[in-house]
Write an enzyme that holds these catalytic residues in place. Structure first.
Site, short mmCIF file in Angstrom:
data_model
loop_
_atom_site.label_atom_id
_atom_site.label_comp_id
_atom_site.label_asym_id
_atom_site.label_seq_id
_atom_site.Cartn_x
_atom_site.Cartn_y
_atom_site.Cartn_z
N LYS A 34 0.85 -1.20 0.00
CA LYS A 34 0.00 0.00 0.00
C LYS A 34 0.88 1.25 0.00
CE LYS A 34 -0.31 -0.43 5.02
NZ LYS A 34 -1.17 -0.77 6.16
N ARG A 129 -10.14 -0.22 15.79
CA ARG A 129 -10.07 0.56 14.57
C ARG A 129 -11.04 -0.09 13.59
NH1 ARG A 129 -4.39 1.52 11.52
NH2 ARG A 129 -4.81 -0.66 11.06
N TYR A 251 15.40 29.91 8.48
CA TYR A 251 14.15 30.51 8.97
C TYR A 251 14.09 30.44 10.49
CZ TYR A 251 12.15 30.55 4.26
OH TYR A 251 11.90 30.80 2.95
#
Ligand SMILES: *Cc1c(COP(=O)(O)O)cnc(C)c1O
Length: 355
Positions: A34, A129, A251
């Site tokens: 998958k 689940r 940053y």
């Protein structure tokens, strides 16, 4: 050309499948492919893993692609049917759906396919689940066996903590004692269970992560499990800066130099799949030598410490993770898992296949 590249080793994939098979005993092995084979490419994975007894995917589309590629083995749909319209395609392509809720049984009953299906009937043994409650097993198994659209049933469950100290027993024992009455084949093991608990073998095992050469266990390196990393991500330094004590890098200026130092800028950022959460100190290889990232990861670049790499300059090779530096160690530093890093490899990263 932008120098970032992923190298994917077909030999490592094939090797890791052999390791899975060594752990599987008499069980047959579904190679779980998958999520684009955990970022490694579906077509590539199916070639390298051709010796698997079956493949496991999420969607009809992935399954149809595997059939187009010539896959003859069983293909398991891990979440089964997403709608009644998928029943017929499932039968045409000879796919094996997981059945885990009542609506899926209704679809099969209403639209029995021309060719009856092999199905995997999933029970929830504690993960909460997907799956029918274990307590309902007698009625559910009886109903599914009576459906004319069903040719054969394998029972299935999934573990929530196979990689942790809590282990699998608390789920496996209830599952086995409830389903034993039916005398049906069964499947439970993911990579962690397969590697650690032979008792989970059953009739089919479902390894994913280990096939790609990463470790499901936080405390055990993949190399110790006999696995070889299948994906290596490489790039180069595209700029070098010299910063003075107190000056910041990138940053947010999250890293500040303590002394004058050289900083390399690498062509790899979060838009390539590198974790933006990786803090200063995340391991990285510069010309094969272990160094550390500095400051915040940008979209297309990140910075590395060149203090110990006096010869490094523009064009010096960098490995983000792979053969020289485990994806697990980078994931740990970035407070995530190798699953996420492998799956996140961006489509814009060129891939080179190696043996
Ligand atoms: C993804 C998945 C697997 C493979 O798990 P790994 O931890 O990658 O080995 C096995 N079974 C099911 C149901 C899955 O969804």
């Amino acid at each position: 050309m932008r120098p970032i590249q992923a190298r994917i080793s077909l030999g490592a994939l094939a090797h890791n499948l052999r390791v899975a098979r060594d752990h599987a005993g008499a069980a047959r092995v579904f190679a779980v492919v998958k999520a684009n084979a955990y970022g490694h490419g579906l077509s590539r994975a199916r070639r390298a893993l051709a010796a698997a007894d079956g493949f496991a995917v999420l969607t009809l589309e992935e399954a149809a692609n595997l059939r187009l590629m010539g896959v003859q083995q069983p293909i398991l749909l891990l979440e089964g049917l997403f709608g009644a319209d998928e029943v017929a395609t499932c039968a045409e392509l000879g796919l094996w759906p997981v059945l885990h809720h009542v609506a899926q049984l209704d679809w099969l009953q209403r639209l029995p396919p021309a060719r009856p299906l092999q199905v995997f009937l999933k029970f929830d043994s504690g993960m909460h689940r997907l799956g029918f409650p274990l307590a309902d097993h007698a009625a559910i198994v009886a109903r599914v066996r009576s459906l004319p659209g069903v040719a054969g049933v394998t029972l299935m469950t999934h573990f929530a903590q196979a990689d942790e100290a809590a282990g699998v027993d608390w789920q496996l024992q209830p599952f086995l004692s409830e389903v034993a009455d039916h005398g049906l084949p069964w499947s439970s093991a993911n990579s962690a269970a397969l590697l650690r608990y032979p008792i989970t073998q059953g009739d089919w095992v479902r390894p994913g992560l280990m096939l790609y050469g990463a470790s499901p266990f936080a405390e055990v390196p993949a190399s110790q499990l006999g696995l070889r990393p299948a994906m290596s991500v490489h790039s180069e330094i595209i700029s070098v800066q010299t910063v003075q004590p107190g000056e910041g890098v990138g940053y947010g200026q999250l890293y500040r130099a303590e002394q004058a130092m050289r900083v390399g800028v690498v062509a790899c950022g979060y838009a390539d799949g590198y974790p933006r959460n990786a803090p200063t100190g995340t391991p990285i290889l510069v010309n094969g030598r272990r160094s550390r990232t500095l400051g915040r990861v940008s979209m297309d670049m990140l910075s590395v410490d060149l203090s110990e790499c006096p010869d490094a300059g523009v064009g010096t090779p960098v490995e983000l993770w792979g053969e020289g530096l485990s994806v697990d160690s980078v994931a740990a530093a970035a407070h995530t898992s190798s699953y996420e890093l492998l799956c996140a490899l961006a489509a814009r990263v060129a891939v080179q296949e190696t043996d």
